[in-house]
Write a protein that holds these residues in place. Sequence first.
Motif, short mmCIF file in Angstrom:
data_model
loop_
_atom_site.label_atom_id
_atom_site.label_comp_id
_atom_site.label_asym_id
_atom_site.label_seq_id
_atom_site.Cartn_x
_atom_site.Cartn_y
_atom_site.Cartn_z
N ALA A 1 0.81 -1.22 0.00
CA ALA A 1 0.00 0.00 0.00
C ALA A 1 0.84 1.28 0.00
O ALA A 1 0.32 2.35 -0.23
N GLY A 2 2.13 1.17 0.28
CA GLY A 2 2.99 2.34 0.24
C GLY A 2 3.05 3.10 1.55
O GLY A 2 3.94 3.90 1.77
N ASN A 3 2.09 2.86 2.44
CA ASN A 3 2.08 3.53 3.73
C ASN A 3 2.86 2.73 4.77
O ASN A 3 3.37 3.29 5.73
N ALA B 1 -0.80 9.64 4.97
CA ALA B 1 -0.91 8.25 4.53
C ALA B 1 -2.32 8.02 3.97
O ALA B 1 -3.30 8.53 4.51
N ASN B 2 -2.41 7.27 2.91
CA ASN B 2 -3.69 6.99 2.28
C ASN B 2 -4.42 5.90 3.07
O ASN B 2 -3.95 4.77 3.15
N ILE C 1 -9.44 12.54 4.37
CA ILE C 1 -10.02 11.43 3.60
C ILE C 1 -11.05 10.69 4.46
O ILE C 1 -12.17 10.43 4.03
N VAL C 2 -10.66 10.37 5.69
CA VAL C 2 -11.58 9.65 6.59
C VAL C 2 -12.84 10.48 6.82
O VAL C 2 -13.96 9.95 6.76
N THR D 1 -5.30 11.89 -1.39
CA THR D 1 -3.96 11.97 -0.83
C THR D 1 -2.94 12.16 -1.96
O THR D 1 -3.27 12.03 -3.14
N LYS D 2 -1.71 12.45 -1.58
CA LYS D 2 -0.67 12.76 -2.57
C LYS D 2 -0.48 11.65 -3.60
O LYS D 2 -0.30 11.92 -4.78
N ASP D 3 -0.55 10.38 -3.17
CA ASP D 3 -0.36 9.28 -4.12
C ASP D 3 -1.45 9.21 -5.17
O ASP D 3 -1.28 8.57 -6.20
N LEU D 4 -2.57 9.89 -4.93
CA LEU D 4 -3.66 9.94 -5.91
C LEU D 4 -3.75 11.31 -6.58
O LEU D 4 -4.76 11.65 -7.18
#
Length: 94
Positions: A19-21, A33-34, A85-86, A73-76
Amino acid sequence: MPGGNVGADHAIFEQGASAGNVGNEKLVEQKKANPVALLLSSAMMLRHLQFPSFADRLETAVKRVISEGKCRTKDLGGSSTTQEIVDAVIAALE
């Protein structure tokens, strides 16, 4: 990526390591973090616990937030924090 490990007596649901986080302290410290993989893993857990309507609501809310594109988030390609996001997903729950 959401994930789950289901055995005969126990099950655990978590975001996948890809997931990258995971292990990325900088993202966690910056609160960027996403959380999507963890939220979708929660939907998998709800489905496993035989609460499909709650799982559907959560999945629909996550998809709505992502497709609207206002909160990412930044990754998107966005700059939203984990909490933003939450909060957006909570607001999108029907």
